[in-house]
Design a protein around this motif. Structure first.
Motif, PDB file in Angstrom:
ATOM      1  N   GLN A  88     -22.159   6.681  24.409  1.00  0.00           N
ATOM      2  CA  GLN A  88     -20.723   6.517  24.178  1.00  0.00           C
ATOM      3  C   GLN A  88     -20.236   5.176  24.703  1.00  0.00           C
ATOM      4  O   GLN A  88     -19.341   4.556  24.117  1.00  0.00           O
ATOM      5  CB  GLN A  88     -19.939   7.650  24.829  1.00  0.00           C
ATOM      6  CG  GLN A  88     -18.422   7.553  24.585  1.00  0.00           C
ATOM      7  CD  GLN A  88     -17.662   8.746  25.099  1.00  0.00           C
ATOM      8  OE1 GLN A  88     -18.156   9.865  25.110  1.00  0.00           O
ATOM      9  NE2 GLN A  88     -16.428   8.522  25.554  1.00  0.00           N
ATOM     10  N   GLN A  89     -20.809   4.714  25.801  1.00  0.00           N
ATOM     11  CA  GLN A  89     -20.387   3.434  26.377  1.00  0.00           C
ATOM     12  C   GLN A  89     -20.608   2.276  25.403  1.00  0.00           C
ATOM     13  O   GLN A  89     -19.822   1.325  25.363  1.00  0.00           O
ATOM     14  CB  GLN A  89     -21.138   3.186  27.688  1.00  0.00           C
ATOM     15  CG  GLN A  89     -20.670   4.073  28.829  1.00  0.00           C
ATOM     16  CD  GLN A  89     -21.647   4.123  29.987  1.00  0.00           C
ATOM     17  OE1 GLN A  89     -22.310   3.137  30.292  1.00  0.00           O
ATOM     18  NE2 GLN A  89     -21.751   5.282  30.622  1.00  0.00           N
ATOM     19  N   PHE A  90     -21.662   2.341  24.611  1.00  0.00           N
ATOM     20  CA  PHE A  90     -21.874   1.292  23.607  1.00  0.00           C
ATOM     21  C   PHE A  90     -20.873   1.402  22.462  1.00  0.00           C
ATOM     22  O   PHE A  90     -20.507   0.387  21.854  1.00  0.00           O
ATOM     23  CB  PHE A  90     -23.310   1.342  23.070  1.00  0.00           C
ATOM     24  CG  PHE A  90     -24.250   0.457  23.832  1.00  0.00           C
ATOM     25  CD1 PHE A  90     -24.515  -0.842  23.422  1.00  0.00           C
ATOM     26  CD2 PHE A  90     -24.862   0.912  24.986  1.00  0.00           C
ATOM     27  CE1 PHE A  90     -25.373  -1.673  24.135  1.00  0.00           C
ATOM     28  CE2 PHE A  90     -25.723   0.098  25.713  1.00  0.00           C
ATOM     29  CZ  PHE A  90     -25.976  -1.204  25.286  1.00  0.00           C
ATOM     30  N   PHE A  91     -20.401   2.614  22.172  1.00  0.00           N
ATOM     31  CA  PHE A  91     -19.442   2.784  21.085  1.00  0.00           C
ATOM     32  C   PHE A  91     -18.015   2.467  21.531  1.00  0.00           C
ATOM     33  O   PHE A  91     -17.165   2.114  20.707  1.00  0.00           O
ATOM     34  CB  PHE A  91     -19.519   4.208  20.537  1.00  0.00           C
ATOM     35  CG  PHE A  91     -18.632   4.466  19.357  1.00  0.00           C
ATOM     36  CD1 PHE A  91     -18.742   3.702  18.212  1.00  0.00           C
ATOM     37  CD2 PHE A  91     -17.670   5.458  19.407  1.00  0.00           C
ATOM     38  CE1 PHE A  91     -17.905   3.923  17.120  1.00  0.00           C
ATOM     39  CE2 PHE A  91     -16.834   5.699  18.323  1.00  0.00           C
ATOM     40  CZ  PHE A  91     -16.951   4.930  17.176  1.00  0.00           C
ATOM     41  N   SER A  92     -17.747   2.565  22.805  1.00  0.00           N
ATOM     42  CA  SER A  92     -16.388   2.414  23.315  1.00  0.00           C
ATOM     43  C   SER A  92     -15.977   0.958  23.478  1.00  0.00           C
ATOM     44  O   SER A  92     -16.704   0.161  24.083  1.00  0.00           O
ATOM     45  CB  SER A  92     -16.275   3.113  24.668  1.00  0.00           C
ATOM     46  OG  SER A  92     -15.048   2.773  25.298  1.00  0.00           O
ATOM     47  N   PRO A  93     -14.775   0.575  23.020  1.00  0.00           N
ATOM     48  CA  PRO A  93     -14.289  -0.788  23.247  1.00  0.00           C
ATOM     49  C   PRO A  93     -13.909  -1.034  24.706  1.00  0.00           C
ATOM     50  O   PRO A  93     -13.712  -2.186  25.105  1.00  0.00           O
ATOM     51  CB  PRO A  93     -13.067  -0.893  22.334  1.00  0.00           C
ATOM     52  CG  PRO A  93     -12.587   0.513  22.187  1.00  0.00           C
ATOM     53  CD  PRO A  93     -13.830   1.365  22.210  1.00  0.00           C
ATOM     54  N   HIS A  94     -13.830   0.038  25.498  1.00  0.00           N
ATOM     55  CA  HIS A  94     -13.549  -0.148  26.916  1.00  0.00           C
ATOM     56  C   HIS A  94     -14.787  -0.634  27.661  1.00  0.00           C
ATOM     57  O   HIS A  94     -14.727  -1.602  28.436  1.00  0.00           O
ATOM     58  CB  HIS A  94     -13.052   1.153  27.554  1.00  0.00           C
ATOM     59  CG  HIS A  94     -12.657   0.990  28.989  1.00  0.00           C
ATOM     60  ND1 HIS A  94     -13.554   1.084  30.037  1.00  0.00           N
ATOM     61  CD2 HIS A  94     -11.458   0.709  29.549  1.00  0.00           C
ATOM     62  CE1 HIS A  94     -12.922   0.872  31.179  1.00  0.00           C
ATOM     63  NE2 HIS A  94     -11.645   0.645  30.916  1.00  0.00           N
ATOM     64  N   SER A  95     -15.907   0.018  27.424  1.00  0.00           N
ATOM     65  CA  SER A  95     -17.130  -0.294  28.168  1.00  0.00           C
ATOM     66  C   SER A  95     -18.020  -1.305  27.460  1.00  0.00           C
ATOM     67  O   SER A  95     -18.939  -1.843  28.078  1.00  0.00           O
ATOM     68  CB  SER A  95     -17.918   0.996  28.441  1.00  0.00           C
ATOM     69  OG  SER A  95     -17.950   1.827  27.304  1.00  0.00           O
ATOM     70  N   ASN A  96     -17.779  -1.560  26.186  1.00  0.00           N
ATOM     71  CA  ASN A  96     -18.597  -2.507  25.427  1.00  0.00           C
ATOM     72  C   ASN A  96     -17.772  -3.730  25.062  1.00  0.00           C
ATOM     73  O   ASN A  96     -16.971  -3.699  24.134  1.00  0.00           O
ATOM     74  CB  ASN A  96     -19.153  -1.849  24.163  1.00  0.00           C
ATOM     75  CG  ASN A  96     -20.162  -2.735  23.437  1.00  0.00           C
ATOM     76  OD1 ASN A  96     -20.300  -3.921  23.736  1.00  0.00           O
ATOM     77  ND2 ASN A  96     -20.870  -2.154  22.484  1.00  0.00           N
ATOM     78  N   ARG A  97     -17.989  -4.816  25.803  1.00  0.00           N
ATOM     79  CA  ARG A  97     -17.319  -6.102  25.519  1.00  0.00           C
ATOM     80  C   ARG A  97     -18.347  -7.151  25.110  1.00  0.00           C
ATOM     81  O   ARG A  97     -18.107  -8.350  25.224  1.00  0.00           O
ATOM     82  CB  ARG A  97     -16.560  -6.575  26.769  1.00  0.00           C
ATOM     83  CG  ARG A  97     -15.737  -5.514  27.501  1.00  0.00           C
ATOM     84  CD  ARG A  97     -14.498  -5.075  26.772  1.00  0.00           C
ATOM     85  NE  ARG A  97     -13.813  -4.001  27.476  1.00  0.00           N
ATOM     86  CZ  ARG A  97     -12.813  -4.166  28.363  1.00  0.00           C
ATOM     87  NH1 ARG A  97     -12.404  -5.387  28.660  1.00  0.00           N
ATOM     88  NH2 ARG A  97     -12.247  -3.117  28.926  1.00  0.00           N
ATOM     89  N   ARG A  98     -19.493  -6.703  24.628  1.00  0.00           N
ATOM     90  CA  ARG A  98     -20.593  -7.604  24.313  1.00  0.00           C
ATOM     91  C   ARG A  98     -20.243  -8.519  23.140  1.00  0.00           C
ATOM     92  O   ARG A  98     -19.451  -8.158  22.254  1.00  0.00           O
ATOM     93  CB  ARG A  98     -21.866  -6.815  23.977  1.00  0.00           C
ATOM     94  CG  ARG A  98     -22.360  -5.941  25.124  1.00  0.00           C
ATOM     95  CD  ARG A  98     -23.573  -5.138  24.692  1.00  0.00           C
ATOM     96  NE  ARG A  98     -24.768  -5.970  24.610  1.00  0.00           N
ATOM     97  CZ  ARG A  98     -25.685  -6.052  25.562  1.00  0.00           C
ATOM     98  NH1 ARG A  98     -25.555  -5.355  26.692  1.00  0.00           N
ATOM     99  NH2 ARG A  98     -26.746  -6.816  25.407  1.00  0.00           N
TER     100      ARG A  98
END
Length: 393
Positions: free
Chosen positions: A178-188
């Motif tokens: 989920q962290q990779f899908f979330s714009p909160h945790s994924n700023r890559r």
């Protein structure tokens, strides 16, 4: 045997596997494994008491690598050394035709350096979760992302070798998928981050890795599921529009079911209070019959379970109630519903194979609504319109 409830009917997946009924035990954390990830006799006893009635039993989560450990007492499937115990676990869970599904994950930033024995947590990006005492993770390198994808495939190989009937990818409850899908945790800014389509890529790559392992090591009867949380409350965060786009793609992937993690089955949007349509109805429309759905959240009685499957949702998951009443399905099948226990006594925890660690986790960390018999009960509407601390059971 009672046949009055739709959830007692069998279900056949597209791969030809038939599940004897539509009742599922969802993955519930019992924090009773050994600290090094090996399964304990306490866990085997817990599984044995609750299996045999339900159609599918989804296990507590197992981490796919050392960096993926999220809490003490968590199972691991990160190495072949765990196979002997996992074989015992699979055999125990498969009693009387129940399908044994092993949930696998990486916790990502939802861990801490104490659990990881001094190692910094990892995530898609170096962004801390919005929760008390959250540590800032380091961003996984591209090479580490690739290795994590491989680790999910290797975990699937081990699950197949151990004798499980399937795996569930834990893409919910704010863990790494989920962290990779979330714009909160994924700023890559590399290929693993960006707009909603790019943020799907890690989950899709994990599905491919798992599917490749199934193709190589299993037959078509092996089940692969994917669990998601429909929304986040962080800003930025996942909104239902993002999830519906992701689900539209997931529905065409080589998976066998989609599991929707919520604290209340019929919850409406956490972010748009004017929208009164339950999220599960939006998801059902988007899937449009392409995948079976499992819905979970505060289901206790046969009538509540039947409401789910009567609505055309393929499976109903029952969590906390199966802790209180391990023979729930058997009692419904035998027209013995009046004997179903809807409360739990502290005097019965040993009989119910609930360890002190699990009880503390339920009542202190998760604040789970357990209907303790000699204590004031909770408001039954507690989780109707908000994120539940025990989300998904």
């Amino acid at each position: 045997m009672s046949e009055k409830y739709s959830f007692l009917k069998p279900y056949t997946f597209k791969n030809g596997v038939t599940v004897k009924n539509r009742v599922v035990i969802p993955p519930m954390t019992e924090v009773s494994a050994f600290e090094d990830g090996f399964i304990s006799d306490n866990e085997l006893a817990y599984f044995k008491l609750r299996t045999g009635g339900v159609g599918m039993f989804i296990s507590p989560v197992a981490n796919v690598n050392n960096e993926g450990k999220g809490f003490e007492g968590e199972l691991s499937i990160a190495d072949d050394k765990y196979l002997p115990g996992l074989k015992k676990m699979a055999a125990t869970m498969k009693e009387n035709g129940t399908k044994a599904i092993l949930q696998i994950f990486s916790a990502g930033r939802m861990s801490n350096s104490t659990v990881l024995r001094g190692t910094q947590t990892v995530s898609a990006s170096a962004v801390a979760a919005e929760r008390p005492n959250a540590e800032t993770p380091r961003a996984l390198t591209e090479a580490e992302v690739d290795q994590t994808i491989v680790d999910f495939g290797e975990a699937t190989r081990r699950a197949i070798e151990a004798g499980f009937d399937g795996v569930e990818l834990h893409g919910a409850n704010t863990y790494l998928l989920q962290q990779f899908f979330s714009p909160h945790s994924n700023r890559r800014t590399d290929k693993w981050g960006g707009d909603v389509d790019d943020r799907m890529k890690f989950g899709l790559a994990v599905i491919k890795s798992v599917h490749d392992a199934v193709e190589k090591y299993a037959d078509k009867s092996f089940i692969v599921g994917y669990r998601i949380s429909p929304e986040e409350i962080e800003n930025p965060g996942i909104r239902i529009a993002d999830t519906l786009k992701f689900i539209d793609v997931l529905a065409d992937q080589p998976i066998d079911y989609l599991h929707i993690s919520m604290g209340y089955v019929w919850r409406t949007s956490l972010n748009d209070k004017s929208d009164k349509e339950p999220l599960i109805e939006k998801i059902k429309k988007q899937v449009n019959g392409r995948l079976p759905l499992i819905s979970v959240g505060s289901v206790e009685t046969p009538e509540e379970a039947a409401k789910v499957t009567d609505d055309g949702i393929d499976f109903v998951a029952i969590g906390r109630e199966l802790l209180r009443e391990p023979n729930w399905v058997q009692k419904v099948e035998n027209d013995d519903e009046d004997s179903i226990r809807y409360t739990i006594s502290l005097s019965d925890l040993d009989e119910l194979e609930i360890t002190p660690s699990m009880w503390d986790f339920l009542m202190v960390r998760l604040q789970a609504a357990m209907h303790v018999s000699n204590q004031p009960d909770y408001d039954p509407n507690l989780y109707v319109d908000k994120l539940a601390p025990h989300e998904g059971a």
